[in-house]
Structure formats: structure tokens, C-alpha cells
Design an enzyme around this catalytic site. Sequence first.
Site, mmCIF file in Angstrom:
data_model
loop_
_atom_site.group_PDB
_atom_site.id
_atom_site.type_symbol
_atom_site.label_atom_id
_atom_site.label_comp_id
_atom_site.label_asym_id
_atom_site.label_seq_id
_atom_site.Cartn_x
_atom_site.Cartn_y
_atom_site.Cartn_z
ATOM 1 N N GLY A 10 0.810 -1.207 0.000
ATOM 2 C CA GLY A 10 0.000 0.000 0.000
ATOM 3 C C GLY A 10 0.845 1.258 0.000
ATOM 4 O O GLY A 10 2.078 1.213 0.098
ATOM 5 N N GLN A 11 0.169 2.388 -0.079
ATOM 6 C CA GLN A 11 0.844 3.673 -0.214
ATOM 7 C C GLN A 11 1.773 3.962 0.971
ATOM 8 O O GLN A 11 2.931 4.345 0.786
ATOM 9 C CB GLN A 11 -0.210 4.780 -0.338
ATOM 10 C CG GLN A 11 0.325 6.130 -0.737
ATOM 11 C CD GLN A 11 -0.783 7.044 -1.226
ATOM 12 O OE1 GLN A 11 -0.663 7.640 -2.292
ATOM 13 N NE2 GLN A 11 -1.843 7.172 -0.464
ATOM 14 N N ASP A 36 -4.196 -13.995 5.136
ATOM 15 C CA ASP A 36 -5.477 -13.292 5.183
ATOM 16 C C ASP A 36 -5.630 -12.668 6.556
ATOM 17 O O ASP A 36 -5.782 -13.364 7.558
ATOM 18 C CB ASP A 36 -6.609 -14.282 4.907
ATOM 19 C CG ASP A 36 -7.984 -13.636 4.969
ATOM 20 O OD1 ASP A 36 -8.079 -12.405 5.187
ATOM 21 O OD2 ASP A 36 -8.981 -14.373 4.797
ATOM 22 N N TYR A 61 -8.645 -1.500 4.846
ATOM 23 C CA TYR A 61 -9.625 -1.265 3.785
ATOM 24 C C TYR A 61 -9.813 0.246 3.742
ATOM 25 O O TYR A 61 -10.255 0.846 4.724
ATOM 26 C CB TYR A 61 -10.938 -1.964 4.121
ATOM 27 C CG TYR A 61 -12.027 -1.806 3.070
ATOM 28 C CD1 TYR A 61 -12.387 -2.869 2.252
ATOM 29 C CD2 TYR A 61 -12.704 -0.594 2.906
ATOM 30 C CE1 TYR A 61 -13.379 -2.727 1.291
ATOM 31 C CE2 TYR A 61 -13.685 -0.446 1.949
ATOM 32 C CZ TYR A 61 -14.021 -1.511 1.144
ATOM 33 O OH TYR A 61 -15.009 -1.368 0.192
ATOM 34 N N THR A 62 -9.483 0.896 2.622
ATOM 35 C CA THR A 62 -9.466 2.363 2.573
ATOM 36 C C THR A 62 -10.408 2.966 1.528
ATOM 37 O O THR A 62 -10.364 4.179 1.290
ATOM 38 C CB THR A 62 -8.042 2.867 2.297
ATOM 39 O OG1 THR A 62 -7.570 2.316 1.064
ATOM 40 C CG2 THR A 62 -7.100 2.477 3.435
ATOM 41 N N ASP A 102 -8.168 10.568 10.796
ATOM 42 C CA ASP A 102 -8.992 11.689 11.241
ATOM 43 C C ASP A 102 -10.480 11.358 11.155
ATOM 44 O O ASP A 102 -11.304 12.025 11.785
ATOM 45 C CB ASP A 102 -8.692 12.930 10.389
ATOM 46 C CG ASP A 102 -8.889 12.679 8.892
ATOM 47 O OD1 ASP A 102 -8.297 11.706 8.377
ATOM 48 O OD2 ASP A 102 -9.618 13.452 8.243
ATOM 49 N N TYR A 125 -16.248 3.581 7.251
ATOM 50 C CA TYR A 125 -14.792 3.495 7.329
ATOM 51 C C TYR A 125 -14.285 4.020 8.669
ATOM 52 O O TYR A 125 -13.490 3.356 9.349
ATOM 53 C CB TYR A 125 -14.166 4.284 6.177
ATOM 54 C CG TYR A 125 -12.674 4.480 6.314
ATOM 55 C CD1 TYR A 125 -11.797 3.416 6.130
ATOM 56 C CD2 TYR A 125 -12.144 5.734 6.629
ATOM 57 C CE1 TYR A 125 -10.428 3.588 6.262
ATOM 58 C CE2 TYR A 125 -10.781 5.909 6.761
ATOM 59 C CZ TYR A 125 -9.925 4.842 6.581
ATOM 60 O OH TYR A 125 -8.573 5.017 6.728
ATOM 61 N N TRP A 150 -5.400 12.761 5.088
ATOM 62 C CA TRP A 150 -5.154 13.232 3.716
ATOM 63 C C TRP A 150 -3.805 12.740 3.176
ATOM 64 O O TRP A 150 -3.013 13.507 2.641
ATOM 65 C CB TRP A 150 -5.217 14.754 3.663
ATOM 66 C CG TRP A 150 -6.553 15.355 3.995
ATOM 67 C CD1 TRP A 150 -7.606 14.776 4.654
ATOM 68 C CD2 TRP A 150 -6.961 16.702 3.708
ATOM 69 N NE1 TRP A 150 -8.636 15.678 4.793
ATOM 70 C CE2 TRP A 150 -8.271 16.863 4.225
ATOM 71 C CE3 TRP A 150 -6.347 17.793 3.098
ATOM 72 C CZ2 TRP A 150 -8.989 18.060 4.120
ATOM 73 C CZ3 TRP A 150 -7.060 18.982 2.992
ATOM 74 C CH2 TRP A 150 -8.354 19.108 3.482
#
Length: 283
Positions: A10-11, A36, A61-62, A102, A125, A150
Amino acid sequence: MKILVTGADGQLGYDVCHALALQKIVYQGVDQKDFDITNEKDVKAYLKTYSPDAVIHCAAYTKVDLAEQESELCWAVNAEGADNVAQACQEIGAKVVYLSTDYVFDGQGERFYGTDAHPNPINVYGKSKLAGEQAVQGRLARFFIVRTSWMYGTHGQNFVKSILQKVDGQGKLQVVGDQFGSPTYTVDLANLLCDLVKTERYGVYHAVNEGVCSRAEFAREIIRCAGKKAEVMEITSLEYPQLAKRPCNSRMDTGELARAGFNRLPSWKDALLRYLREEGAGK
């Protein structure tokens, strides 16, 4: 010290692994192909075998809007997955760095949210990430909960890339002007997580690049710093309908970092310039 990084593809996880490598800290990056996270037995088996001293838990999960329709999957990954990691760490005596958001707050008013502010998430979320926080706090004494906002980085899609892609196709952009927060560069955040995990200064932290802007102001700065030309037209959140409601106020008080002896992250404008140059898009 030996560290396991979940969500390594991921990022943020990508940059955490890179930061650990630069600091010559032994680590293993894992993603969905390795185990998993929603399966308690799989998680415990993997962690028992690797036996890390700490887990930096970036896996999540985003997909904020899709989470409204896939609430069970979102909950399984963000809440139950975090609980599975916390249980496994409890059994092997490892500490945990849990990445939160946030979105655990409702975003009312204009105050800066401190780490002791009462959470009140307004979308699936956010609720799932708060449940993940509570699972970690309920299972462990040795934890770092790090709330950020962000995020953007070189590895994966994000707001900065979306703005630059749209600018190349049109001269005017409509961007929400009533949501305020701190854009956060994953490289800066990753470096902080590496600093945190090496200590015993446990607790809840807010970690964002310093300074606040609106989404529209952020878009204008992206366009300016990239040497592009486009008009940003401000609209309200109500005029930009999305499945998931977003908090309008994501101002985060990062004072707890300083009180614990950690450096706050650089300003969001400084971070944006470094990111754009890394991407080859800066002036």
C-alpha cells in the site's frame, strides 16, 4: 529489532518498508498474498513463525465510499483484522503501531482535535478504524495509535495525482472548499513511524504535516507547484455528493508528539514540493 509491516504493497506500507531499509532495521513486508488478515489462525501462525519484536500495521480497507456498500468486508479488515493482529502480538509479546485516521472524528466546528478528543465517526470506514483502535487498546499495553489525514505518496493513487490528471484534461476544476485538514506525505509519516517503534513511548498520537488548508486550497497549491494552469472553483460538500459523509474539520493537534520528544512533521507545503520533485512534476 525485527519488524513486520502489514499492507506493504500500500501507499504508506511501501514507504515504511523503504524507511526501515534505509535505517538498516530488519523487517518483513507482507500483504494479502502472504496471509489473510481476517483469518485469526492465519495471522497467529504467520506472526508466531516470524516472531517480530513489533508490527507496524498499515494494512487497511481504505475505499471510503465503497465501504458504505461493503460494510462487512470493511469491518472484517479494519476492525477484526486489527484485533487478530493485536491478539497475535499479545501472544508473542510484540508491540504494535496501528495506523488510524482523522475519520474517527465527526469534523464539527473549527477546533484542533487533540488525542483526548471524543471520537464520533460519521461513516462506516471511520467506525471500523475506531473499532480497530479499541481492539488494539483492549488487547495490549505496548501500542502506538497514530492518527493521520489526507495521505499521499508515490506508490498508489491519491488526491495529488488525481488533481494533476484532471488538470491535463480540463481548464476548470470543481473542488470542495469546506473541508479542512493537513495533507500528509507518506515519506514523512513513515520516518516518524520508524522513530516511534524504536521507543517505549506508547500512547495515542496525531501525526500530520504541519499547517491546515481546504481541499480547494490544496488543489491550487498542487497546480501552482507543478507549473500547471487551471482554475479551481470551490463547491460545498453538499454539492459534491459521495456515498460516505466526510468530516469537514480534520484539524489535528500534533502536540502529543512534541510532548513525547518526537519532531513534528514538516509543513504540508514543504512536503508537497518534495513529493512533486520526486514524481518529476515539480517546477
